[in-house]
Scaffold this motif. Sequence first.
Motif, PDB file in Angstrom:
ATOM      1  N   ASN B 149       0.822  -1.198   0.000  1.00 35.50           N
ATOM      2  CA  ASN B 149       0.000   0.000   0.000  1.00 35.50           C
ATOM      3  C   ASN B 149       0.859   1.252   0.000  1.00 35.50           C
ATOM      4  OD1 ASN B 149      -2.607   0.934  -0.053  1.00 35.50           O
ATOM      5  ND2 ASN B 149      -3.206  -0.253   1.733  1.00 35.50           N
ATOM      6  N   TYR B 155       2.706  -0.560  -7.404  1.00 35.02           N
ATOM      7  CA  TYR B 155       1.514  -0.443  -8.250  1.00 35.02           C
ATOM      8  C   TYR B 155       1.740   0.551  -9.381  1.00 35.02           C
ATOM      9  CZ  TYR B 155       0.406   2.937  -4.478  1.00 35.02           C
ATOM     10  OH  TYR B 155       0.448   3.927  -3.524  1.00 35.02           O
ATOM     11  N   TYR B 157       2.811   3.458  -9.602  1.00 29.89           N
ATOM     12  CA  TYR B 157       2.474   4.865  -9.328  1.00 29.89           C
ATOM     13  C   TYR B 157       1.072   5.253  -9.807  1.00 29.89           C
ATOM     14  CZ  TYR B 157       7.536   4.660  -8.965  1.00 29.89           C
ATOM     15  OH  TYR B 157       8.802   4.286  -8.634  1.00 29.89           O
ATOM     16  N   SER B 158       0.136   4.297  -9.870  1.00 29.60           N
ATOM     17  CA  SER B 158      -1.207   4.662 -10.328  1.00 29.60           C
ATOM     18  C   SER B 158      -1.920   5.475  -9.246  1.00 29.60           C
ATOM     19  CB  SER B 158      -2.021   3.415 -10.671  1.00 29.60           C
ATOM     20  OG  SER B 158      -2.428   2.775  -9.499  1.00 29.60           O
ATOM     21  N   ALA B 159      -2.887   6.284  -9.672  1.00 22.47           N
ATOM     22  CA  ALA B 159      -3.510   7.232  -8.753  1.00 22.47           C
ATOM     23  C   ALA B 159      -4.219   6.538  -7.602  1.00 22.47           C
ATOM     24  CB  ALA B 159      -4.497   8.115  -9.505  1.00 22.47           C
ATOM     25  N   SER B 160      -4.834   5.394  -7.889  1.00 25.72           N
ATOM     26  CA  SER B 160      -5.696   4.803  -6.888  1.00 25.72           C
ATOM     27  C   SER B 160      -5.021   3.680  -6.110  1.00 25.72           C
ATOM     28  CB  SER B 160      -6.944   4.254  -7.567  1.00 25.72           C
ATOM     29  OG  SER B 160      -6.548   3.306  -8.525  1.00 25.72           O
ATOM     30  N   GLY B 161      -3.857   3.223  -6.538  1.00 25.87           N
ATOM     31  CA  GLY B 161      -3.219   2.122  -5.846  1.00 25.87           C
ATOM     32  C   GLY B 161      -3.773   0.757  -6.209  1.00 25.87           C
ATOM     33  N   GLN B 162      -4.703   0.720  -7.157  1.00 32.64           N
ATOM     34  CA  GLN B 162      -5.212  -0.564  -7.629  1.00 32.64           C
ATOM     35  C   GLN B 162      -4.250  -1.115  -8.674  1.00 32.64           C
ATOM     36  OE1 GLN B 162      -8.528  -2.192  -8.271  1.00 32.64           O
ATOM     37  NE2 GLN B 162      -9.613  -1.329  -6.548  1.00 32.64           N
ATOM     38  N   LEU B 256      -9.663 -12.246 -10.648  1.00 30.00           N
ATOM     39  CA  LEU B 256     -10.250 -10.922 -10.457  1.00 30.00           C
ATOM     40  C   LEU B 256      -9.813  -9.910 -11.503  1.00 30.00           C
ATOM     41  CD1 LEU B 256     -10.364 -10.401  -6.615  1.00 30.00           C
ATOM     42  CD2 LEU B 256     -12.195 -11.002  -8.168  1.00 30.00           C
ATOM     43  N   ALA B 258      -8.231  -7.275 -11.221  1.00 28.95           N
ATOM     44  CA  ALA B 258      -7.849  -6.020 -10.590  1.00 28.95           C
ATOM     45  C   ALA B 258      -7.982  -6.232  -9.091  1.00 28.95           C
ATOM     46  CB  ALA B 258      -8.762  -4.877 -11.027  1.00 28.95           C
ATOM     47  N   VAL B 259      -6.962  -5.875  -8.336  1.00 29.48           N
ATOM     48  CA  VAL B 259      -7.097  -6.039  -6.886  1.00 29.48           C
ATOM     49  C   VAL B 259      -6.559  -4.828  -6.158  1.00 29.48           C
ATOM     50  CG1 VAL B 259      -6.956  -8.553  -6.830  1.00 29.48           C
ATOM     51  CG2 VAL B 259      -4.883  -7.219  -6.598  1.00 29.48           C
ATOM     52  N   GLU B 260      -7.000  -4.750  -4.921  1.00 21.25           N
ATOM     53  CA  GLU B 260      -6.566  -3.700  -4.029  1.00 21.25           C
ATOM     54  C   GLU B 260      -6.060  -4.447  -2.822  1.00 21.25           C
ATOM     55  OE1 GLU B 260      -9.670  -0.792  -3.546  1.00 21.25           O
ATOM     56  OE2 GLU B 260      -9.095  -0.725  -1.470  1.00 21.25           O
ATOM     57  N   GLU B 263      -7.976  -4.915   0.652  1.00 20.50           N
ATOM     58  CA  GLU B 263      -9.286  -5.535   0.570  1.00 20.50           C
ATOM     59  C   GLU B 263      -9.176  -7.003   0.157  1.00 20.50           C
ATOM     60  OE1 GLU B 263     -11.928  -5.933  -2.229  1.00 20.50           O
ATOM     61  OE2 GLU B 263     -13.022  -6.647  -0.479  1.00 20.50           O
ATOM     62  N   ALA B 264      -8.305  -7.293  -0.833  1.00 17.44           N
ATOM     63  CA  ALA B 264      -8.255  -8.652  -1.370  1.00 17.44           C
ATOM     64  C   ALA B 264      -7.358  -9.558  -0.541  1.00 17.44           C
ATOM     65  CB  ALA B 264      -7.779  -8.626  -2.813  1.00 17.44           C
TER      66      ALA B 264
END
Lengths: 429, 358
Positions: B149, B155, B157-162, B256, B258-260, B263-264
Amino acid sequence: MMKRLGALTVAAMMAAAPAMAELVIPDLSYRTGPYAAGGIPFSDGYQDYFTLLNQRDGGIGGEPVRVLECETGYNTEKGVECYESTKGEGALVYQPLSTGITYQLIPKAAADGIPLHTMGYGRTSARNGEVFNNVFNYPANYWDAASVAVNYLLDQNEGSLDGKTIALVYHNSAYGKEPIRTLQALGEKHGFSLTEIAVDHPGQEQKSQWLQIRRERPDYVLMWGWGVMNQVAIQEAANINYPMDQFIGNWWAGAEHDVTPAGAAADGYLSLNMNTLNPDLPVFDEIRAQVVDAGMAAGDGSNVGSVLYTRGMYAAMLAAEAIRKAQEIHGVSDITPEMMRDGMEALEITAARMEELGMPAIGPEFSVSCQNHGGSGEGLVQRWNASEMRFEPLTDFISPDREIIDPLIEEDSMAYAAENNITPGCAES
Amino acid sequence: MLYREAGDFKTTYTADSQTFPIKFDRLGYWVILAIAVLALPFLVTDYWANAVLVPFLIYAIAALGLNILTGYCGQVSLGTGGFMAVGAYSAYKLMTGFEWMDMITVTLLSGLITAAVGVLFGLPSLRIKGFYLAVATLAAQFFLVWMFNKVSWFYNYSASGQISAPEREIFGILVTGPNTEPWAQYLFCLLFVVVLAWVARNLTRGTVGRKWMAIRDMDIAAEIIGVNPLRAKLSAFAVSSFFIGVSGSLFFTVYLGAVEVGEAFGIQKSFLVLFMIIIGGLGSIFGSFAGAAFLVLLPVALKLFGVDLLGWPTDIVAHLNLVIVGGLIVFFLVVEPHGLAQLWRLTKEKLRLWPFPH
């Protein structure tokens, strides 16, 4: 016993057998888990509005609406299961109420040709409809919210935030991280410094975060929270005597259940909202009379008029209006998901129409187009009145700073397009 | 009468020590495998693949992995979710960093990376055991999730961390991404399950597995008879993490997409896999499958029965699911600590004597 169970099963199967020609709306709700407090009123409002349409008008354009509820628990795996199990029934639009599930469903729904409506959450750059043909996030998104909050603060500080410090308390997930980039860009523009303070899922443990806030005493605290996290944050802010009028939650951190546990200490807490609040809307009377009193409410009927109930109902209204639009465009009443997409892209919400629907000025006026799936992006600030036990609107709808947001949306959506081999362009209807 | 041993004679040691010594079992195994490979791919729909089969296969690999560590080697671990995250993020970095790499290599490499991380977190097991080791692995769980995280390199450097899996194919067939055919998803996972289950079975009945079991049963006695605890424990951590890494990688890429991480791969995932091996049966290959099937299928079955058939409110069914799983764990711990696998073993014993029990 077995005989009775068997008879019951047969009866249930008969009842569950799908009738022909219906508008199927799945409701990926969550009534369990740490986010249930927000999920229950939203889902109640969403379902009750469709029930009202069925009861009062016999559906939309003569077609009854069938709501399929599926419990996700805010969990992505269950969300995928719900999506797969309902899409075959002719689902017209998905409203997952979870940024995590939205990220899952964006590519899947695009492949299946089913539209997604993620109002005020999900992937912000889905505003660019040329890349995300099937995803709609009107009337506003996270980056709009961040900008609206900053514009409100600019207004409070005679147009300058130079040298101010703002702390962002956020849910450490895709949902909470979304506004960071915009706030950083806004910080550069207006000269405030941003402190990012993460709170891990589900958010019950925030002692160290609030100790940091107590030490640093930022001028303002913004909060991107959801579920149990909000209540804890507001209680902690009260514990360290952080002034509530400098503490602004986003629109998922401003409902009655978030502030009531802190009692009188929460008085004056500010939060954003994408719809107005008015417990006396005529549509609520109709819902009480025709849905709740008739025993057909999705929940126990106690949420009618609350913040998230209103938003759920607002979401259902937008979906119903898009269905009407789609029926009008294609000239059929039994529409398909593809037609629904066209209806959502041509949607136009005017003040006159909202008045007609019994919910005057519930949201901003906006229209959707192929390039703009995000609506007007306006939001307002509301204030918690602890003695009256209700939120009161403090401002009118505030416009976000398009100058900052639009380039960010362009950049992020183009990156998505490049990763997924999408040629930007409007879908053919 | 179902199980007939009369006439089923063994004349060599090899024949006597085979995995399925009873002819009926052996046949059953080949029939199930044939159905899984030859028939199911033609029948599987989006729903069956995404809601039932693919998660079952992926959790079966994770359960096999944890069963090697906990069931065979006696090292309690609560770090499964964290190790699955390592597999998923390795797969993501490999897929985005080396676009030419095929998915089999990606999956195996993510397994190997996880094995290395697993050995690292297995080091404390040389000094501490039981309850204390569980806490050490719990630290791994929280540390890994926190790291994925916090460090945005993981990740990209994506904005949402997904993280989301780009489309990849093997032999011209898509196996990741939203346009993947359900049969391709299913067969790709099945391939790994069959190979890994075979590896696990053969490891656990050979020298390595006996050393693990010796350590599990009594580590001091094992050391006296010549088992090196360092090697035994660390090899168990390595193999177990490899399996869990592969399952985490498949969970992200194939299932899936896509994961976070929080949560996953949170602590609930560690508990879920632990419940699978407790209900399925500690120290049993079949138990890993039974446990995974049980916990993947139970919510789906309850939902189909409660919501779709009887029309109960969805929240009641979701709560009922928790109550039932909790109750079953208590029940199994009290009545049958060896889980579903032992129940199946007992049923077999009874069937072999039926209808003339002693």
